[in-house]
Design an enzyme around this catalytic site. Structure first.
Site, mmCIF file in Angstrom:
data_model
loop_
_atom_site.group_PDB
_atom_site.id
_atom_site.type_symbol
_atom_site.label_atom_id
_atom_site.label_comp_id
_atom_site.label_asym_id
_atom_site.label_seq_id
_atom_site.Cartn_x
_atom_site.Cartn_y
_atom_site.Cartn_z
ATOM 1 N N SER A 156 0.839 -1.199 0.000
ATOM 2 C CA SER A 156 0.000 0.000 0.000
ATOM 3 C C SER A 156 0.884 1.263 0.000
ATOM 4 O O SER A 156 1.789 1.369 -0.820
ATOM 5 C CB SER A 156 -0.921 -0.061 1.220
ATOM 6 O OG SER A 156 -1.971 0.840 1.104
ATOM 7 N N ARG A 226 -11.888 6.160 10.135
ATOM 8 C CA ARG A 226 -11.425 4.780 10.086
ATOM 9 C C ARG A 226 -12.502 3.856 9.517
ATOM 10 O O ARG A 226 -12.206 2.909 8.794
ATOM 11 C CB ARG A 226 -11.019 4.319 11.487
ATOM 12 C CG ARG A 226 -10.371 2.957 11.515
ATOM 13 C CD ARG A 226 -9.148 2.922 10.633
ATOM 14 N NE ARG A 226 -8.417 1.674 10.747
ATOM 15 C CZ ARG A 226 -7.304 1.410 10.096
ATOM 16 N NH1 ARG A 226 -6.791 2.303 9.265
ATOM 17 N NH2 ARG A 226 -6.691 0.266 10.245
ATOM 18 N N ASP A 321 -8.973 -6.438 -4.436
ATOM 19 C CA ASP A 321 -8.544 -5.137 -3.905
ATOM 20 C C ASP A 321 -9.094 -4.057 -4.829
ATOM 21 O O ASP A 321 -8.701 -3.960 -5.990
ATOM 22 C CB ASP A 321 -7.011 -5.106 -3.870
ATOM 23 C CG ASP A 321 -6.459 -3.818 -3.276
ATOM 24 O OD1 ASP A 321 -7.247 -2.877 -3.044
ATOM 25 O OD2 ASP A 321 -5.240 -3.762 -3.041
ATOM 26 N N HIS A 354 -8.203 -5.085 -0.116
ATOM 27 C CA HIS A 354 -6.887 -4.469 0.060
ATOM 28 C C HIS A 354 -6.148 -5.059 1.264
ATOM 29 O O HIS A 354 -4.930 -5.192 1.245
ATOM 30 C CB HIS A 354 -7.077 -2.959 0.232
ATOM 31 C CG HIS A 354 -5.799 -2.186 0.287
ATOM 32 N ND1 HIS A 354 -4.880 -2.211 -0.742
ATOM 33 C CD2 HIS A 354 -5.280 -1.362 1.228
ATOM 34 C CE1 HIS A 354 -3.857 -1.435 -0.421
ATOM 35 N NE2 HIS A 354 -4.070 -0.910 0.770
ATOM 36 N N ASP A 355 -6.898 -5.399 2.293
ATOM 37 C CA ASP A 355 -6.308 -5.969 3.516
ATOM 38 C C ASP A 355 -5.508 -7.243 3.272
ATOM 39 O O ASP A 355 -4.704 -7.645 4.108
ATOM 40 C CB ASP A 355 -7.407 -6.288 4.529
ATOM 41 C CG ASP A 355 -7.612 -5.131 5.504
ATOM 42 O OD1 ASP A 355 -6.869 -4.138 5.404
ATOM 43 O OD2 ASP A 355 -8.519 -5.229 6.357
#
Lengths: 390, 196
Positions: A156, A226, A321, A354-355
């Site tokens: 990232s 968040r 992602d 994405h994680d």
């Protein structure tokens, strides 16, 4: 904290704060006269300092990459990949993690004391860019006696730092691993970041970033920021798999309290984050993401920007992602191929969005391991060994 | 090294840029890098093969060739290689066009469906040929566009493609003198070097 550590864990670790007194000129035009970097290392640096790996962190990351602190229940953020016998094998490599400047985990940043005023920097801490970070990391390499990294690795925002290393200091890294990254943010990416920033700066407890002075924290803003971020890190499929439309009480309650599991999950994650992270740092880090665009100095030609790179590249993307989709990694790939650079690219199938870059997905770890073998094979024979052999 | 790869290796000049479409475990590229200082990339979509390439230190790009090669610039490679993959492409004709667009020269190998054994199998048994070199049944084969040498050559005529070399080998990838007497009948695998 586990009472005994697994054989493939780096075990109990301690960070160290390193002071730098040589002024650092920043892209924004300002200068940091002195600064601190919070650093953690694992494994042993070999005699000629040729086995060092730099791990660059993502948006909310820091120096604690692997192992445990006293009293911890959870290890560092990339513990699944780093340790004895793990893909980044600490029996072979000397691994360096740091908290970037502007971070909130011990390196100079908004929540740290400005030596000039004796008060927290707050919003007066200068905005940082990926290039500034690379510069500070190069100074860290000098401090550690590392002329050339065996590899610079990041996911990232960390991947962007790795990429920038290959452009700014081509001779100072042999391999560059860019995972789940993009050469620059899209308008959609920037839009999400702006929502996050607005949530924070519009929180009544933000006080123009001087909340330290009044002993308050823009908790709600940070929590909302968040939550938005978290949604973009997951995938639709992943969320469906994890939560579906499951309800805590199994029926509609006709009020606005969290009823769906996914609502509670996001609130929990957001709340946890809002007590552990600094709001000014979140603003600063998202801006650094927005600003990153290495091609901008090269006539918007990424291939030209990468022309001087001499590192070998490994790019990894994840199918679900959508924050930094495989298409974005392929932009880097195409530019590197165009520039005739050594590059490999793999696209890992995973539902985690994405994680995924933080999750030990078997194929991901297999590729990682295979590439790390290649990095190990490229470590030049030690001068000491050569001396012994002759 | 596989005999067809030996032949291809001889056709590739040192210090050139090569892309190998469907590079498998990267065997050809590894040799070309070591012995001819070739710079190149393999394109592959099989996961095991990709890992094998990475382990060998061969640049490998995960990609489905059927989706095209649009991201690669015209004439950006000296040689584009595709061994034993033409028959698994959805549109072999379009892939050949793409290969000739990105490379100055292309090398293609494919199994010959006009080989006497394939002809005999179908003629005598009335079933799709299954043999050592066509080792799949009709329902599970990745090979969807079989052709014969004649078919490939008429495609070349139609598209105005120049054939620079043609070599015919048997299923052991050995070159036998007699296969050239009647290649479309006797040759099992064709190796073509083509250009615009």
């Amino acid at each position: 904290m586990p009472t005994t550590f697994a054989a493939d864990s780096v075990g109990l670790v301690t960070p160290q704060a390193i002071e730098f007194t040589q002024p650092l000129a920043l892209a924004c035009g300002r200068t940091l006269d002195q600064y601190t970097l919070m650093v953690e290392t694992y494994g042993e640096l070999n005699a000629d300092a040729s086995n060092a790996i730099l791990i660059c962190h993502a948006l909310s990351g820091h120096h604690h990459v692997a192992g445990y602190y006293e009293g911890d229940t959870k290890p560092g953020w990339w513990d699944s990949a780093i340790g004895p016998g793990k893909p980044i094998d600490t029996n072979r490599f000397f691994v360096v993690g740091l908290n970037n400047l502007g971070g909130c985990h011990g390196s100079s940043g908004p929540n740290q004391i400005d030596p000039k005023t004796g008060k927290p920097y707050g919003p007066d801490f200068p905005l940082m860019t990926v290039k500034d970070w690379v510069e500070s990391q190069a100074r860290l390499a000098d401090y550690l006696g590392i002329q050339q990294w065996a590899a610079v690795i990041g996911g990232s925002l960390g991947g962007m730092q790795a990429l920038q290393w290959s452009i700014t200091y081509p001779d100072r890294l042999r391999h560059c691993m860019v995972i789940a990254a993009a050469p620059k943010l899209s308008a959609q990416n920037i839009a999400f970041n702006e929502v996050a920033r607005q949530a924070i700066s519009k929180d009544p407890q933000f006080h123009d970033g001087r909340y330290y002075d009044v002993g308050e924290v823009p908790k709600t803003g940070l929590m909302l920021a968040r939550m938005v971020g978290h949604i973009t890190y997951l995938s639709d499929d992943g969320m469906r798999e994890k939560f579906g439309r499951e309800m805590k009480e199994g029926k509609l309650r006709f009020d606005f309290n969290p009823q769906f599991e996914v609502e509670s999950y996001l609130q929990y994650q957001g709340e946890r984050f809002s007590t552990a992270f600094d709001a000014n740092t979140y603003l600063l880090m998202t801006k650094a993401l927005d600003y990153y665009d290495p091609a901008s100095e090269f006539n918007d030609d990424l291939s030209l920007a990468l022309q001087q790179a001499t590192a070998k590249f490994m790019l990894i993307a994840f199918t679900t992602d959508w924050r930094f989709s495989p298409e974005r990694s392929r932009e880097i790939l195409d530019a590197l191929v165009d520039a005739g650079k050594d590059v490999s690219y793999a696209e890992v199938d995973s539902p985690q969005g994405h994680d995924a870059f933080l999750i030990p997905i078997p194929r991901y770890m297999e590729i990682f391991r295979a590439y790390m073998e290649r990095i190990a094979a490229d470590i030049p024979p030690s001068t000491q060994e050569k001396g012994n052999a002759s | 090294m596989r005999a067809d790869l030996e032949i291809i290796r001889e056709w590739i000049r040192p210090n050139t840029r090569v892309i190998d479409l469907g590079c498998g475990e990267g065997e050809l590229l590894r040799h070309l890098i070591n012995e001819k200082n070739v710079r190149g990339y393999g394109i592959e979509n099989d996961h095991t093969n990709i890992t094998a390439c990475i382990e060998k230190g061969v640049n490998v790009i995960e990609k489905d060739i059927d989706q095209g090669l649009a991201s690669l610039r015209d004439n950006s490679f000296d040689t584009v290689v595709m061994t034993q993959a033409l028959q698994v492409m959805h549109r072999p004709d379009l892939i050949v066009d793409e290969m000739l667009r990105i490379g100055k020269e292309c090398i293609v190998t494919f199994p010959n469906f006009g080989h006497w054994r394939a002809r005999g199998y179908l003629a005598l048994r009335g079933q799709m040929p299954v043999s050592k070199f066509l080792s799949y049944s009709w329902y599970d084969t990745p090979n969807i566009h079989f052709c014969t040498f004649k078919d490939f050559e008429s495609l070349c005529v139609q598209k105005n493609i120049h054939i620079l070399n043609r070599t015919v080998v048997d299923n052991e990838h050995q070159h036998r003198w007699w296969t050239n007497l009647w290649p479309n009948m006797l040759g099992e695998i064709a190796i073509y070097r083509i250009t615009r």
